[in-house]
Design an enzyme around this catalytic site. Sequence first.
Site, PDB file in Angstrom:
ATOM      1  N   GLU A 187      28.828  46.834  40.479  1.00  0.00           N
ATOM      2  CA  GLU A 187      29.344  47.344  41.649  1.00  0.00           C
ATOM      3  C   GLU A 187      30.092  48.763  40.999  1.00  0.00           C
ATOM      4  OE1 GLU A 187      30.962  43.510  44.141  1.00  0.00           O
ATOM      5  OE2 GLU A 187      32.104  44.226  42.527  1.00  0.00           O
ATOM      6  N   CYS A 241      34.303  55.356  40.108  1.00  0.00           N
ATOM      7  CA  CYS A 241      34.651  54.287  38.851  1.00  0.00           C
ATOM      8  C   CYS A 241      33.405  53.384  38.749  1.00  0.00           C
ATOM      9  CB  CYS A 241      35.781  53.433  39.477  1.00  0.00           C
ATOM     10  SG  CYS A 241      36.105  52.100  38.327  1.00  0.00           S
ATOM     11  N   CYS A 258      32.158  40.678  30.981  1.00  0.00           N
ATOM     12  CA  CYS A 258      32.772  41.159  29.791  1.00  0.00           C
ATOM     13  C   CYS A 258      33.182  39.990  28.838  1.00  0.00           C
ATOM     14  CB  CYS A 258      33.972  41.906  30.311  1.00  0.00           C
ATOM     15  SG  CYS A 258      34.796  42.746  28.802  1.00  0.00           S
ATOM     16  N   CYS A 304      40.109  39.116  29.055  1.00  0.00           N
ATOM     17  CA  CYS A 304      41.336  39.197  29.500  1.00  0.00           C
ATOM     18  C   CYS A 304      41.814  38.307  30.573  1.00  0.00           C
ATOM     19  CB  CYS A 304      41.840  41.021  30.157  1.00  0.00           C
ATOM     20  SG  CYS A 304      41.365  41.974  28.716  1.00  0.00           S
ATOM     21  N   CYS A 364      41.595  39.333  34.355  1.00  0.00           N
ATOM     22  CA  CYS A 364      40.511  40.320  34.946  1.00  0.00           C
ATOM     23  C   CYS A 364      39.280  39.320  35.447  1.00  0.00           C
ATOM     24  CB  CYS A 364      40.058  40.918  33.763  1.00  0.00           C
ATOM     25  SG  CYS A 364      38.786  41.852  34.269  1.00  0.00           S
ATOM     26  N   CYS A 414      41.113  47.331  41.198  1.00  0.00           N
ATOM     27  CA  CYS A 414      41.023  47.118  39.850  1.00  0.00           C
ATOM     28  C   CYS A 414      40.761  45.528  39.507  1.00  0.00           C
ATOM     29  CB  CYS A 414      42.234  47.907  38.880  1.00  0.00           C
ATOM     30  SG  CYS A 414      42.203  49.320  39.080  1.00  0.00           S
TER      31      CYS A 414
HETATM   32  N1  SAH Z   1      37.024  47.263  29.938  1.00  0.00           N
HETATM   33  C1  SAH Z   1      37.697  48.445  29.964  1.00  0.00           C
HETATM   34  C2  SAH Z   1      37.629  49.119  31.058  1.00  0.00           C
HETATM   35  C3  SAH Z   1      37.288  48.019  32.403  1.00  0.00           C
HETATM   36  S1  SAH Z   1      38.850  47.293  33.109  1.00  0.00           S
HETATM   37  C4  SAH Z   1      39.427  48.085  29.863  1.00  0.00           C
HETATM   38  O1  SAH Z   1      39.816  46.912  30.013  1.00  0.00           O
HETATM   39  O2  SAH Z   1      39.999  49.199  29.896  1.00  0.00           O
HETATM   40  C5  SAH Z   1      39.448  48.823  34.070  1.00  0.00           C
HETATM   41  C6  SAH Z   1      41.229  48.419  34.372  1.00  0.00           C
HETATM   42  O3  SAH Z   1      41.447  47.500  35.330  1.00  0.00           O
HETATM   43  C7  SAH Z   1      41.914  48.090  33.162  1.00  0.00           C
HETATM   44  O4  SAH Z   1      42.813  48.685  32.918  1.00  0.00           O
HETATM   45  C8  SAH Z   1      42.184  46.377  33.372  1.00  0.00           C
HETATM   46  O5  SAH Z   1      43.101  46.088  32.864  1.00  0.00           O
HETATM   47  C9  SAH Z   1      42.377  46.841  34.915  1.00  0.00           C
HETATM   48  N2  SAH Z   1      42.503  45.528  35.497  1.00  0.00           N
HETATM   49  C10 SAH Z   1      41.808  44.358  35.302  1.00  0.00           C
HETATM   50  N3  SAH Z   1      41.930  43.362  36.005  1.00  0.00           N
HETATM   51  C11 SAH Z   1      42.885  43.730  36.912  1.00  0.00           C
HETATM   52  C12 SAH Z   1      43.571  43.108  38.082  1.00  0.00           C
HETATM   53  N4  SAH Z   1      43.303  41.832  38.267  1.00  0.00           N
HETATM   54  N5  SAH Z   1      44.428  43.745  38.352  1.00  0.00           N
HETATM   55  C13 SAH Z   1      44.927  45.043  38.221  1.00  0.00           C
HETATM   56  N6  SAH Z   1      44.201  45.726  37.289  1.00  0.00           N
HETATM   57  C14 SAH Z   1      43.098  45.243  36.554  1.00  0.00           C
HETATM   58 FE1  SF4 Z   2      36.843  42.862  29.951  1.00  0.00          FE
HETATM   59 FE2  SF4 Z   2      38.477  42.887  32.064  1.00  0.00          FE
HETATM   60 FE3  SF4 Z   2      39.661  43.031  29.790  1.00  0.00          FE
HETATM   61 FE4  SF4 Z   2      38.439  45.303  30.545  1.00  0.00          FE
HETATM   62  S1  SF4 Z   2      40.316  44.215  31.263  1.00  0.00           S
HETATM   63  S2  SF4 Z   2      38.190  44.306  28.413  1.00  0.00           S
HETATM   64  S3  SF4 Z   2      36.549  44.511  31.841  1.00  0.00           S
HETATM   65  S4  SF4 Z   2      38.368  41.453  30.574  1.00  0.00           S
END
Ligand code: SAH
Ligand code: SF4
Length: 377
Positions: A98, A111, A118, A122, A125, A347
């Site tokens: 996406e 974006c 991944c 986290c 996420c 996000c």
């Molecule tokens: N992996 C990289 C880039 C992709 S994630 C990273 O973690 O920086 C991009 C952004 O989306 C990150 O700051 C991440 O923390 C945020 N993000 C992920 N899941 C989210 C959620 N459920 N709500 C809001 N932001 C989120």
């Molecule tokens: Fe991976 Fe999501 Fe963590 Fe970014 S925020 S490093 S995409 S698991």
Amino acid sequence: MTTTPNSEKTNLLNLSLPGLKDFFADLGEKPFRAIQVLKWIHQYGTEDFDDMSNVSKSLREKLKEIAVIASPEVLSQQISKDGTIKWALKLESGQAIETVFIPEKNRGTLCISSQIGCVVDCTFCSTGAQGFSRNLQLSEIIGQVWHAMKYFGSAKVTGNRTISNVVFMGMGEPLLNFEPVVAAMNLLLDDNAYGLSKRRVTLSTSGILPALDKLLDYTDVALAVSLHAPNDELRNELVPINKKYPIKMLLNSIKRYLERSNAARKVTVEYVLIDGVNDTTDHAHELVKILSGIPNKINLIPFNPFPGSSYKTSSQKAIKAFEQIVQSSGMIVTTRKTRGEDIDAACGQLAGRVNDRTRRMERKEKNSIKINTILDN
Ligand code: SAH
Ligand code: SF4
């Protein structure tokens, strides 16, 4: 005449400028051919060699025989009430990724994704919850920009640079797919390709430090770091890679990056606010303390819920109080407005099309093996 099947042809969208120069050198052609073809592909979105009018007929015939310009296919396009556009792109492997375009008053941000799933996992996420499937190739990363550029019309033709910024904040951890991500960033910066300013291309990372430390040897772009917690105990839980690269090491690495980079004068610190987890006034004070001495802008991101997650978005009151504390310390803070929520383009809501629970769980098991390997090394 026998024709070469497409699968055996070189996909020129998969080549960086040095790669394209090598490709033409192997054909006995001069390096300027690489620039000409690069411009056709990335500035004009040309897919058909016959349209490359300044390339000789014989070379075009040769190219048709041995090369293709093949990008991911658009599976679907959704446009949100607020103008945000989400594309699902189908890859040759049958998987989907996406890409999201977010229009704002003075800029348009694309974006893009760098991996399918991944491994960092986290807890907040949805990309992490999906597990890790594979790295994207250069053609699949730059193909996202290529499609969006074709949708809006080439800036060379329209005179409008609708996509003014590109952020690696879609699916995946860009620093765990180093080479194709660097090649894509260099195409974004190249005046013969997308010609974006280095301040307008942003890499967002959870903090893969060995890769961050060598990034400036290959490219120079703006930096965003996913911090999400002001101490190791909490960050170990939310961003598990912190167990290997804890906050102090991360902040030192950021400092070194800012000292050497021409693109980044400040680091953007991303902080997802999760109700009752990391959003108290104590957390805010702690955050201010650890960031003092590092030029930064703080980007607070209200948690976007997704199916299967038990976290909740922080209350407006908690968000305001947190923002207030950071602001009164003199730091620049913005709270990200959620965009494209009605089309699941916000996000952390990007998870591709793979919603089948069993497959998710299978990948999750594989994922836990991989994250342990990263943590053990
Ligand atoms: N992996 C990289 C880039 C992709 S994630 C990273 O973690 O920086 C991009 C952004 O989306 C990150 O700051 C991440 O923390 C945020 N993000 C992920 N899941 C989210 C959620 N459920 N709500 C809001 N932001 C989120
Ligand atoms: Fe991976 Fe999501 Fe963590 Fe970014 S925020 S490093 S995409 S698991």
